[in-house]
Design a protein around this motif. Sequence first.
Motif, mmCIF file in Angstrom:
data_model
loop_
_atom_site.group_PDB
_atom_site.id
_atom_site.type_symbol
_atom_site.label_atom_id
_atom_site.label_comp_id
_atom_site.label_asym_id
_atom_site.label_seq_id
_atom_site.Cartn_x
_atom_site.Cartn_y
_atom_site.Cartn_z
ATOM 1 N N LEU A 1 0.368 29.918 34.037
ATOM 2 C CA LEU A 1 -1.015 30.399 34.074
ATOM 3 C C LEU A 1 -1.020 31.738 34.798
ATOM 4 N N LEU A 2 -1.786 32.722 34.290
ATOM 5 C CA LEU A 2 -1.876 34.034 34.946
ATOM 6 C C LEU A 2 -2.898 34.002 36.098
ATOM 7 N N SER A 3 -3.031 35.164 36.755
ATOM 8 C CA SER A 3 -3.741 35.190 38.048
ATOM 9 C C SER A 3 -5.204 34.767 38.009
ATOM 10 N N ALA A 4 -5.997 35.328 37.073
ATOM 11 C CA ALA A 4 -7.434 35.027 37.095
ATOM 12 C C ALA A 4 -7.676 33.578 36.677
ATOM 13 N N SER B 1 8.824 36.441 37.546
ATOM 14 C CA SER B 1 7.899 36.467 38.671
ATOM 15 C C SER B 1 6.937 37.633 38.447
ATOM 16 N N SER B 2 6.242 38.060 39.474
ATOM 17 C CA SER B 2 5.145 39.011 39.263
ATOM 18 C C SER B 2 4.869 39.828 40.525
ATOM 19 N N ILE B 3 4.173 40.966 40.324
ATOM 20 C CA ILE B 3 3.662 41.721 41.474
ATOM 21 C C ILE B 3 2.717 40.867 42.314
ATOM 22 N N GLY B 4 2.266 39.745 41.746
ATOM 23 C CA GLY B 4 1.386 38.822 42.467
ATOM 24 C C GLY B 4 2.027 38.192 43.697
ATOM 25 N N ILE C 1 -3.577 31.930 44.469
ATOM 26 C CA ILE C 1 -2.759 30.749 44.157
ATOM 27 C C ILE C 1 -1.646 31.138 43.163
ATOM 28 N N TYR C 2 -1.949 32.077 42.288
ATOM 29 C CA TYR C 2 -0.942 32.560 41.340
ATOM 30 C C TYR C 2 0.249 33.160 42.100
ATOM 31 N N GLY C 3 -0.074 34.018 43.069
ATOM 32 C CA GLY C 3 0.989 34.640 43.871
ATOM 33 C C GLY C 3 1.778 33.599 44.638
ATOM 34 N N ARG D 1 10.231 40.702 38.889
ATOM 35 C CA ARG D 1 8.796 40.710 39.218
ATOM 36 C C ARG D 1 8.122 41.659 38.239
ATOM 37 N N TYR D 2 7.455 41.086 37.228
ATOM 38 C CA TYR D 2 6.797 41.948 36.245
ATOM 39 C C TYR D 2 5.505 42.529 36.800
ATOM 40 N N PRO D 3 5.244 43.794 36.461
ATOM 41 C CA PRO D 3 3.911 44.347 36.694
ATOM 42 C C PRO D 3 2.984 43.912 35.555
ATOM 43 N N GLY D 4 1.803 44.522 35.431
ATOM 44 C CA GLY D 4 0.940 44.241 34.283
ATOM 45 C C GLY D 4 1.643 44.664 33.007
ATOM 46 N N LEU D 5 1.579 43.829 31.975
ATOM 47 C CA LEU D 5 2.300 44.133 30.732
ATOM 48 C C LEU D 5 1.318 44.546 29.637
ATOM 49 N N GLY E 1 -6.127 35.860 30.743
ATOM 50 C CA GLY E 1 -6.445 35.411 32.089
ATOM 51 C C GLY E 1 -5.726 36.152 33.200
ATOM 52 N N GLY E 2 -5.308 37.384 32.947
ATOM 53 C CA GLY E 2 -4.644 38.164 34.000
ATOM 54 C C GLY E 2 -5.590 39.197 34.605
ATOM 55 N N THR E 3 -5.176 39.767 35.734
ATOM 56 C CA THR E 3 -5.963 40.799 36.408
ATOM 57 C C THR E 3 -5.689 42.167 35.790
ATOM 58 N N THR E 4 -4.493 42.316 35.220
ATOM 59 C CA THR E 4 -4.121 43.602 34.627
ATOM 60 C C THR E 4 -4.528 43.696 33.143
ATOM 61 N N ASP E 5 -5.224 42.677 32.636
ATOM 62 C CA ASP E 5 -5.571 42.640 31.198
ATOM 63 C C ASP E 5 -6.385 43.858 30.743
ATOM 64 N N SER F 1 -5.185 43.232 46.459
ATOM 65 C CA SER F 1 -4.138 42.628 47.304
ATOM 66 C C SER F 1 -2.730 42.931 46.775
ATOM 67 N N TRP F 2 -2.635 43.543 45.598
ATOM 68 C CA TRP F 2 -1.333 43.832 44.986
ATOM 69 C C TRP F 2 -0.899 45.270 45.274
ATOM 70 N N PRO F 3 0.410 45.554 45.132
ATOM 71 C CA PRO F 3 0.886 46.921 45.393
ATOM 72 C C PRO F 3 0.278 47.951 44.442
HETATM 73 C C1 AKB Z 1 -1.721 39.050 35.866
HETATM 74 O O1 AKB Z 1 -2.504 40.017 35.888
HETATM 75 O O2 AKB Z 1 -1.987 37.926 36.289
HETATM 76 C C2 AKB Z 1 -0.317 39.284 35.323
HETATM 77 C C3 AKB Z 1 0.626 39.649 36.407
HETATM 78 C C4 AKB Z 1 0.618 41.010 36.967
HETATM 79 O O3 AKB Z 1 1.393 38.842 36.820
HETATM 80 N N1 AKB Z 1 -0.360 40.298 34.318
#
Ligand code: AKB
Length: 317
Positions: free
Chosen positions: A79-82, A117-120, A142-144, A169-173, A182-186, A279-281
């Motif tokens: 599950l993604l962050s949001a 993993s993720s920047i989360g 909780i995602y992080g 650690r993937y950034p937004g794709l 359901g991601g923050t970088t969508d 909260s992310w870099p």
């Molecule tokens: C998200 O936004 O939840 C993902 C991520 C950066 O892990 N794209």
Amino acid sequence: MKNILVIGATGQIGSELTLALRDAYGSANVVAGGHKRKPSSEKLQDSGPYEIADCLAPKVLAALIEKYKIDTIYHLAALLSATSEKNPKLAWEVNIQGLINVLDLAKSYQCAVFFPSSIGVFGDSTPKDNTPQDTIQRPSTIYGITKLTGELLCDYYYHKYNLDVRGVRYPGLISYETLPGGGTTDYAVEIFYEALAHKEYTCFLKEDTYLDMMYMPDALKAAMQLMETESNRLIHRNGYNVSAMSFSPREIFGEIRKWIPEFKISYEIDPIRQSIADSWPNSMDDNVARQEWGWQPEYDLPKMTKDMIEKLKLKLK
Ligand code: AKB
């Protein structure tokens, strides 16, 4: 010859990674595992085996590993962050219990594992700019928390059981094939669809919110290149920072306007996703990945934008 199982093959990364793996290792050797009866894309269905594979159903996974003599698992289901913030218990169940199931099976059947993993995994107390590989990790989402726990579990299985598990650690794709969910970088994907379809976009993050981003061809390359690296070159093994570009909504808007001059943007901030993004870099330092396994991205913001617009124009015709 590798025999690969992709868990989460119908998701944002999986739907493209499965095809790239089939090109590299042969169609019959890459099993697409999704949670739906049928894959959403015809390409996935027609290009090789497709099976139902739920990371919360380990017996089904064990049967697949035996049936196809699997030796490598790309475990992408999460599950993604949001979405995770809306349902923290489900996020824990899928992102942690699902991973433990996969790691235990990999241990029993001696499979190598890729874990994204993720920047989360970073939080407010992490240095924001040029975030180092090894630094403070106190995520507030909780995602992080699940992704950081995942990194630690992967390290644990490597040190305790010598399991060959690796990850980045993937950034937004950003991709023109499959929409994220359901991601923050969508926003960085939605903005292209709206620019082409309606010439305007309402962004849910503030205009000056910087985040690391990556174009999907680079994300696929990172996973495959890391998994192909000789084991003795890897010191970190898991949770490698990988980055390609860092931009804000205002900057990507400006870049798209070079191609679509009439494009307009407005802002309606979603407080939950804004606080996650804050909260992310702003940008990660990925020198460790460059040194240990030769990571090198190909796409920056202008190159990615040009390709996205060209590809989406054809797709949306
Ligand atoms: C998200 O936004 O939840 C993902 C991520 C950066 O892990 N794209």
